[in-house]
Design a protein around this motif. Sequence first.
Motif, mmCIF file in Angstrom:
data_model
loop_
_atom_site.group_PDB
_atom_site.id
_atom_site.type_symbol
_atom_site.label_atom_id
_atom_site.label_comp_id
_atom_site.label_asym_id
_atom_site.label_seq_id
_atom_site.Cartn_x
_atom_site.Cartn_y
_atom_site.Cartn_z
ATOM 1 N N ARG A 69 8.542 2.920 18.125
ATOM 2 C CA ARG A 69 8.304 4.187 17.511
ATOM 3 C C ARG A 69 6.650 4.638 17.823
ATOM 4 O O ARG A 69 6.038 5.678 18.343
ATOM 5 C CB ARG A 69 8.301 4.229 16.099
ATOM 6 N N LEU A 107 6.555 5.629 21.500
ATOM 7 C CA LEU A 107 7.073 6.956 21.917
ATOM 8 C C LEU A 107 6.134 8.060 21.276
ATOM 9 O O LEU A 107 6.137 9.289 21.625
ATOM 10 C CB LEU A 107 8.462 7.164 21.214
ATOM 11 N N LEU A 108 5.536 7.893 20.112
ATOM 12 C CA LEU A 108 4.700 8.697 19.381
ATOM 13 C C LEU A 108 3.324 8.971 20.216
ATOM 14 O O LEU A 108 3.014 10.191 20.416
ATOM 15 C CB LEU A 108 4.058 8.200 18.201
ATOM 16 N N ARG A 109 2.853 7.982 20.971
ATOM 17 C CA ARG A 109 1.762 8.140 21.963
ATOM 18 C C ARG A 109 2.234 9.023 23.138
ATOM 19 O O ARG A 109 1.490 9.818 23.589
ATOM 20 C CB ARG A 109 1.258 6.781 22.429
ATOM 21 N N ALA A 110 3.572 8.849 23.383
ATOM 22 C CA ALA A 110 3.756 9.452 24.579
ATOM 23 C C ALA A 110 3.734 10.973 24.299
ATOM 24 O O ALA A 110 3.517 11.739 25.059
ATOM 25 C CB ALA A 110 5.569 8.916 25.009
ATOM 26 N N TRP A 111 4.402 11.174 22.942
ATOM 27 C CA TRP A 111 4.498 12.800 22.829
ATOM 28 C C TRP A 111 3.314 13.392 22.452
ATOM 29 O O TRP A 111 2.962 14.617 22.744
ATOM 30 C CB TRP A 111 5.268 12.780 21.454
ATOM 31 N N THR A 112 2.306 12.789 21.891
ATOM 32 C CA THR A 112 1.122 13.155 21.521
ATOM 33 C C THR A 112 -0.025 13.231 22.543
ATOM 34 O O THR A 112 -0.899 14.095 22.575
ATOM 35 C CB THR A 112 0.430 12.536 20.166
ATOM 36 N N SER A 113 0.155 12.514 23.584
ATOM 37 C CA SER A 113 -0.754 12.569 24.697
ATOM 38 C C SER A 113 -0.272 13.486 25.959
ATOM 39 O O SER A 113 0.628 13.551 26.122
ATOM 40 C CB SER A 113 -1.087 11.000 25.248
#
Lengths: 401, 264
Positions: free
Chosen positions: A392, A395-401
């Motif tokens: 999670r 993936l969170l880092r992927a979406w926010t960066s």
Amino acid sequence: MNGNGSPFSANRLAAAGFLFPAIVAVLLMAALPLAMVASKAFYDTQVRDAFPATLEALSGWDQGAPVPDKARSALADDLRTAYEAQTLAGAASKLNERTNGLRSAIMATARHLARDSEADIAATLERSSPLWAARETWATIKAAGRPFSLSNLGRVFAPSPSGREAGPAGGVYGDMLARTLTISFGVTLLTVLIGYPLAYALTFAPPGLKRPLFLLSFIPLWMSLLGRAAAWVILLQKGGVVDMAAQALGLASGPLELLYSRAGVYIAMTHVLLPCFVYPCYSAMANIPRNQVTAALSLGASGWRSFWIVFVPQTLGGVAAGATLVFVLAMGFYLTPALVGGPADQMLSYMVSEITLRIGDTAMASTLAALLIAAMIVGALTIHMTVYALRRLLLLRAWTS
Amino acid sequence: MRQVNAVMALLSAGALFFLLAPIVTILPIALSSGEYISYPLPGLSLRWLKQIALNAGWREALGNSIFIALTSACLATLLGTLAAVGLVQAAPRRARSLRSLLMLPVAIPSVVLGLGLYFLLARAGLLSTYTGLILAHAVISFPLVMVVVGASLATTDLVVIRAAQSLGAGWRMIFLDVLVPMLYPAILAGFILAFLNSFDEVIVTMFIAGPEQNTVPRVLFANLRDRLDPSVVAVTVLMLLLSAGLGLLLQLLARWTQRRPAEP
């Protein structure tokens, strides 16, 4: 699964017939033994079996009243019987966990009684130990006669030994549980770090290289477990191959003490368990569509970036499966630590077998076995949840960066 | 991505080295002519192999091991094959839970199973008997057979069962004349796995075997803890080679199964 044969009830019946022998075998030779371990762990009849008459005589008594005379003569009978049947020592040890010194009192009294069958019972008891004069002693026997108890579990976490006669100190078991968990988590982490690149290489190897790579990676998996542990004993000994290689390469200045050390346990266990991680991890990697990474690259992500945010998160299911498998196997490891580790590196499995086969305290061994399984389940769930939390996060880092 | 692949290739080469170097290194020591276990080898000879071949203790242990492994593997193959056939016939949901139940012997740690079997066999009067050992080994091994035969069944078209039924075959005939001939590479592979598993088993054996029932792993384990001499290395190497050889045979069987046409 191919369901062609299943819609007929005749086939269901046949299925039952085919499965019957195996189910009977498992229930009888795996489930029943497991239940016996569980019941021994928390249900201990040693005292009840050794003192049946005494417990009967004490059934109406409570600690406020003087000890009835019939209890004394019943005790004498029980002591004589159990002494002859050689079941007394185990029960005496159990009682000693509750009242320190009771073991030697019981054994001395039984010896006196066995020597002189006509002796006056009250006098013999008085002569053998002052403990028999105390009402608490009789209350202890009465309490220990109840078979269901958590006293063994209490001993595992007891901070200090309860005296010279107490056998292995309570704290020893607690330490051993902590050590078993530490080593298992450590080995799991090492197999993930070493195994992940190997699984990656297996996935993306050019076709000609794939089959030999596969064979080389999995030959160790079907090699004798004991043989592999033995190989490490031979390699790690002082003056052995690893020691010589390390000195020749200048990695170590003096002789390396790897055999009978914690480092040796980590090295050998990681080696034995590595293929168990690589396989599930490879399976997960092989199922990822190749063009996803290509797409990320074509959209301008760097190689490392598309690796971390497109490839790695999708492999974490396989990582979780492999890591859980390795952890569960590591928790039950016995041979490798027993051979490669020193006395301070032994795990719960070792303790279970030692106190069964050397000390004969099967109740304590059962408690430790139950504890081992409980710790295994909790640890496996922890690993599973950690890996999914990690996914999670990635993936969170992927979406926010 | 080229950078990623290069780093991964390097790391995986290291991993492969870690995996294989120890096994490769140990093999030649069995042929050492020296008194001690050390490199460089003073020379090559068969003296240690000869010594274990002539040693009464090792020979007795080998006889026991082969006897127990063969009989328990036969039993395990029977149980495992029947169970695998039963599982494909059962309703899918029930098959799943039954499969987990049947995997129990390999799911619990050996020490826990050993302890439980120690209680059970003591109660049944089978402690320190060959019967007890063989039954125990068969129960630990049959899930392996079940998995291997089950995998082969999963790629088999089970319509043959219905065809045989429509021609009037009973279940006994279907099993012996239809399924066994179709599945025999997998059954053979399962037998080999069960044999290896029993031949390598030491923990459960330790709990339930008597002093006269020494097996090769048991003697090797005891020797490894007490004294290390080249004959121990020789036995270790032989065990590794035996398991690796039979493992390679398994691979060949697997490939043979894949290449076989679907029809029997």
